[in-house]
Design a protein around this motif. Structure first.
Motif, PDB file in Angstrom:
ATOM      1  N   GLU A   1       0.823  -1.214   0.000  1.00 20.45           N
ATOM      2  CA  GLU A   1       0.000   0.000   0.000  1.00 20.45           C
ATOM      3  C   GLU A   1       0.853   1.257   0.000  1.00 20.45           C
ATOM      4  O   GLU A   1       0.409   2.315  -0.475  1.00 20.45           O
ATOM      5  N   ASP A   2       2.105   1.165   0.507  1.00 22.37           N
ATOM      6  CA  ASP A   2       2.962   2.334   0.538  1.00 22.37           C
ATOM      7  C   ASP A   2       3.307   2.827  -0.866  1.00 22.37           C
ATOM      8  O   ASP A   2       3.646   4.001  -1.060  1.00 22.37           O
ATOM      9  N   ARG A   3       3.202   1.961  -1.860  1.00 17.97           N
ATOM     10  CA  ARG A   3       3.491   2.365  -3.240  1.00 17.97           C
ATOM     11  C   ARG A   3       2.329   3.113  -3.883  1.00 17.97           C
ATOM     12  O   ARG A   3       2.471   3.665  -4.968  1.00 17.97           O
ATOM     13  N   SER A   4       1.193   3.112  -3.240  1.00 16.81           N
ATOM     14  CA  SER A   4       0.018   3.786  -3.808  1.00 16.81           C
ATOM     15  C   SER A   4      -0.050   5.256  -3.425  1.00 16.81           C
ATOM     16  O   SER A   4      -0.772   6.033  -4.047  1.00 16.81           O
ATOM     17  N   GLY A   5       0.667   5.631  -2.369  1.00 14.77           N
ATOM     18  CA  GLY A   5       0.598   7.007  -1.889  1.00 14.77           C
ATOM     19  C   GLY A   5      -0.542   7.263  -0.927  1.00 14.77           C
ATOM     20  O   GLY A   5      -0.709   8.393  -0.457  1.00 14.77           O
ATOM     21  N   GLN A   6      -1.331   6.242  -0.627  1.00 13.97           N
ATOM     22  CA  GLN A   6      -2.435   6.380   0.325  1.00 13.97           C
ATOM     23  C   GLN A   6      -2.356   5.272   1.369  1.00 13.97           C
ATOM     24  O   GLN A   6      -2.143   4.109   1.021  1.00 13.97           O
ATOM     25  N   PRO A   7      -2.513   5.599   2.650  1.00 10.89           N
ATOM     26  CA  PRO A   7      -2.471   4.583   3.715  1.00 10.89           C
ATOM     27  C   PRO A   7      -3.807   3.838   3.799  1.00 10.89           C
ATOM     28  O   PRO A   7      -4.599   4.060   4.718  1.00 10.89           O
ATOM     29  N   ILE A   8      -4.057   2.948   2.874  1.00  6.78           N
ATOM     30  CA  ILE A   8      -5.369   2.305   2.745  1.00  6.78           C
ATOM     31  C   ILE A   8      -5.832   1.690   4.062  1.00  6.78           C
ATOM     32  O   ILE A   8      -6.958   1.918   4.514  1.00  6.78           O
TER      33      ILE A   8
ATOM     34  N   LEU B   1     -11.386   6.956  -1.855  1.00  9.45           N
ATOM     35  CA  LEU B   1     -12.778   6.524  -1.964  1.00  9.45           C
ATOM     36  C   LEU B   1     -12.871   5.002  -1.899  1.00  9.45           C
ATOM     37  O   LEU B   1     -13.777   4.455  -1.250  1.00  9.45           O
ATOM     38  N   ALA B   2     -11.932   4.300  -2.544  1.00  6.63           N
ATOM     39  CA  ALA B   2     -11.930   2.840  -2.489  1.00  6.63           C
ATOM     40  C   ALA B   2     -11.741   2.347  -1.061  1.00  6.63           C
ATOM     41  O   ALA B   2     -12.396   1.386  -0.627  1.00  6.63           O
ATOM     42  N   ALA B   3     -10.849   2.999  -0.302  1.00  7.55           N
ATOM     43  CA  ALA B   3     -10.645   2.612   1.094  1.00  7.55           C
ATOM     44  C   ALA B   3     -11.925   2.822   1.899  1.00  7.55           C
ATOM     45  O   ALA B   3     -12.296   1.979   2.731  1.00  7.55           O
ATOM     46  N   HIS B   4     -12.613   3.931   1.668  1.00  5.32           N
ATOM     47  CA  HIS B   4     -13.876   4.171   2.369  1.00  5.32           C
ATOM     48  C   HIS B   4     -14.917   3.110   1.991  1.00  5.32           C
ATOM     49  O   HIS B   4     -15.696   2.665   2.853  1.00  5.32           O
TER      50      HIS B   4
ATOM     51  N   VAL C   1      -9.158   0.992  -9.535  1.00  2.03           N
ATOM     52  CA  VAL C   1      -9.507   2.408  -9.436  1.00  2.03           C
ATOM     53  C   VAL C   1      -8.353   3.279  -9.905  1.00  2.03           C
ATOM     54  O   VAL C   1      -7.183   2.887  -9.859  1.00  2.03           O
ATOM     55  N   ALA C   2      -8.708   4.485 -10.350  1.00  2.00           N
ATOM     56  CA  ALA C   2      -7.697   5.475 -10.686  1.00  2.00           C
ATOM     57  C   ALA C   2      -7.032   5.976  -9.411  1.00  2.00           C
ATOM     58  O   ALA C   2      -7.577   5.859  -8.308  1.00  2.00           O
ATOM     59  N   GLU C   3      -5.850   6.535  -9.561  1.00  3.15           N
ATOM     60  CA  GLU C   3      -5.095   6.990  -8.400  1.00  3.15           C
ATOM     61  C   GLU C   3      -5.901   7.981  -7.557  1.00  3.15           C
ATOM     62  O   GLU C   3      -5.843   7.953  -6.317  1.00  3.15           O
TER      63      GLU C   3
ATOM     64  N   ASP D   1      -2.018   0.079 -16.801  1.00  2.00           N
ATOM     65  CA  ASP D   1      -2.687   1.278 -17.305  1.00  2.00           C
ATOM     66  C   ASP D   1      -2.679   2.434 -16.299  1.00  2.00           C
ATOM     67  O   ASP D   1      -3.289   3.480 -16.540  1.00  2.00           O
ATOM     68  N   GLY D   2      -1.971   2.258 -15.177  1.00  2.60           N
ATOM     69  CA  GLY D   2      -1.854   3.310 -14.181  1.00  2.60           C
ATOM     70  C   GLY D   2      -2.868   3.233 -13.060  1.00  2.60           C
ATOM     71  O   GLY D   2      -2.723   3.925 -12.047  1.00  2.60           O
ATOM     72  N   ARG D   3      -3.892   2.423 -13.224  1.00  2.00           N
ATOM     73  CA  ARG D   3      -4.857   2.238 -12.142  1.00  2.00           C
ATOM     74  C   ARG D   3      -4.265   1.329 -11.057  1.00  2.00           C
ATOM     75  O   ARG D   3      -3.188   0.762 -11.217  1.00  2.00           O
ATOM     76  N   PHE D   4      -5.011   1.206  -9.964  1.00  2.80           N
ATOM     77  CA  PHE D   4      -4.583   0.354  -8.859  1.00  2.80           C
ATOM     78  C   PHE D   4      -5.627  -0.731  -8.621  1.00  2.80           C
ATOM     79  O   PHE D   4      -6.833  -0.454  -8.618  1.00  2.80           O
ATOM     80  N   ASP D   5      -5.150  -1.940  -8.439  1.00  9.61           N
ATOM     81  CA  ASP D   5      -6.004  -3.078  -8.101  1.00  9.61           C
ATOM     82  C   ASP D   5      -5.949  -3.257  -6.586  1.00  9.61           C
ATOM     83  O   ASP D   5      -4.884  -3.551  -6.020  1.00  9.61           O
TER      84      ASP D   5
END
Length: 443
Positions: free
Chosen positions: A66-73, A157-160, A150-152, A125-129
């Motif tokens: 998750e650290d590679r996504s930039g968001q602390p999911i 929103l995905a975490a929520h 989801v897009a970056e 494609d730049g999205r995150f699974d």
């Protein structure tokens, strides 16, 4: 009580009376330039206090990569669950993802009843699974597994939505973490209307203005916000399309135009107008046109809100000598008094199921607190421990209240469970925030 003033106001910044009762007194003194707290663009962290009577212990491990996504999911999911008041986060250390076979005995030893683990993978494609699983630790079985691409910009929103899926699976009730809130800030004479996630993070600023913005109200479909703007040098009710940014003046009549409230079907708005010299309640079509007067009294009638059935209005009136909450048919007519405890009760909000009334009461010590009242009977109960509360707003599932208050020298937003046992402060980084409005499930 003065007809067009601020009852008991003080110019002393530290005084509890410094806080203007915005929704009530804007209707009384709109156009007089009532002071709003200085604020700016807000970034939040969550501070949770209190202990719930029955909380489900849940472990949410760090999502793989998750650290590679930039968001602390995983942190967002934990905070969302904890803020609901229904869950207690337990020791979540460990290396797991959704493909793991958990050692349930170990997690039972940590007093966890449920376990969440997952992963975040960047796609070509730049999205995150994003994938996760929820296990019942007590029974040793999988309860839920989902995946999102989801897009970056949609990672939060995905975490929520993950938190909401967990919430619903474990409680049978919809979570509200993927909903939005609106609030207003002010800095250096500039006002900003914010639309953010329910935790106060993310989002956008659809309006920046040198003039005051108060009383935001969401349309039932979540596509529009009504609010009061002073850009015409007086209070005018505006309607703002959230997606397109298009704005229009809904109520711009002689005198003050304030306190918009949408009907549950989105076809009408109740507003407060002083076109006939004193603030009274009117009904307007959502598309505009000539308003229809609902009250014809010599008192100040303002702050109307609809009951969920759309047939009843709750509102504030000083017809009995002091501000109290009344109810009447949405078509007008005779009104019944609802609040009898205390001499100053304003800012009504009705729960989505219509069973609970929230409002702000002033006690004898001039403290303003959010109260809840079971409309089936009973006595009002204070759910805050602060003394300068304003603008209560129910979450769309009716389980939480958001309100504005002042704490530790700052204007902040708070959420609370309806029993007041779990309170969350959305702590901004050095700014003041006001005028919260919780949006609907639609997003």
């Amino acid at each position: 009580m003065p007809r067009h003033g601020t009852p008991g106001s003080s110019s002393t910044p530290s005084s509890p009376m410094r806080i203007q009762r915005r929704r009530f007194n804007a209707a009384l003194a709109a156009g007089l330039g009532l002071p709003l707290s200085p604020a700016a663009l807000a970034q939040f962290r969550v501070e949770i206090s209190g202990i719930g009577a029955t909380q489900l212990p849940v472990a949410v491990t760090r999502f793989r990569e998750e650290d590679r996504s930039g968001q602390p999911i995983s942190m967002i999911v934990r905070a969302d669950l904890e803020r609901s008041g229904l869950f207690r986060i337990v020791d979540s250390s460990g290396v797991l993802d959704e493909r793991s076979a958990p050692e349930f005995g170990d997690w039972r030893g940590r007093a966890a009843d449920a376990l969440v683990a997952g992963s975040v993978t960047r796609l070509p494609d730049g999205r995150f699974d994003i994938r996760f699983k929820l296990w019942d630790v007590v029974k040793g079985q999988e309860l839920l597994g989902q995946a999102y691409a989801v897009a970056e910009g949609d990672l939060r929103l995905a975490a929520h939505r993950i938190a909401d899926a967990i919430h619903e699976k474990l409680t049978g009730e919809r979570g509200v973490n993927a909903t939005r809130i609106a609030y207003v800030t002010r800095a250096s004479g500039v006002y900003r209307l914010h639309i953010t996630d329910a935790d106060g993070e993310g989002g956008k600023v659809p309006l920046t203005s040198p003039h005051s913005i108060i009383s935001p109200a969401w349309s039932p479909d979540g596509r529009q916000l009504a609010y009061v703007s002073f850009e015409d040098q007086k209070a005018v009710v505006m309607v703002h399309d959230v997606q397109s940014g298009e704005r229009r003046r809904l109520a711009n009549f002689r005198g003050s135009n304030s306190a918009p409230a949408w009907s549950p079907d989105g076809k009408r708005l109740a507003v407060t107008l002083s076109r006939d010299r004193i603030s009274q309640l009117y009904m307007m079509d959502a598309g505009g046109g000539e308003p229809r007067r609902l009250t014809t009294t010599s008192a100040i009638d303002t702050e109307a809100v609809f009951a969920p059935d759309g047939q009843t209005l709750y509102f504030v009136s000083d017809r009995g000598g002091s501000p109290q909450i009344y109810r009447m048919s949405a078509g007008g007519g005779a009104a019944d008094r609802v609040t009898f405890t205390g001499g100053y009760n304003i800012s009504p909000a009705v729960s989505p199921d219509g069973r609970t009334l929230a409002y702000v009461a002033r006690d004898n010590g001039n403290a303003f607190r959010v109260m809840v009242l079971d409309m089936g009977g009973g006595t009002p109960v204070a759910v805050s421990d602060t003394t300068e509360d304003e603008s209560p707003s129910f979450a769309p599932n009716g389980r939480l209240l958001m309100y504005a208050t002042r704490a530790q020298g700052r204007d902040v937003l708070m959420t609370t469970t309806l029993d007041g046992k779990i309170r969350t402060r959305l702590l901004s980084t050095g700014v003041d925030v006001r005028e919260p409005a919780w949006g609907p499930f639609n997003r």
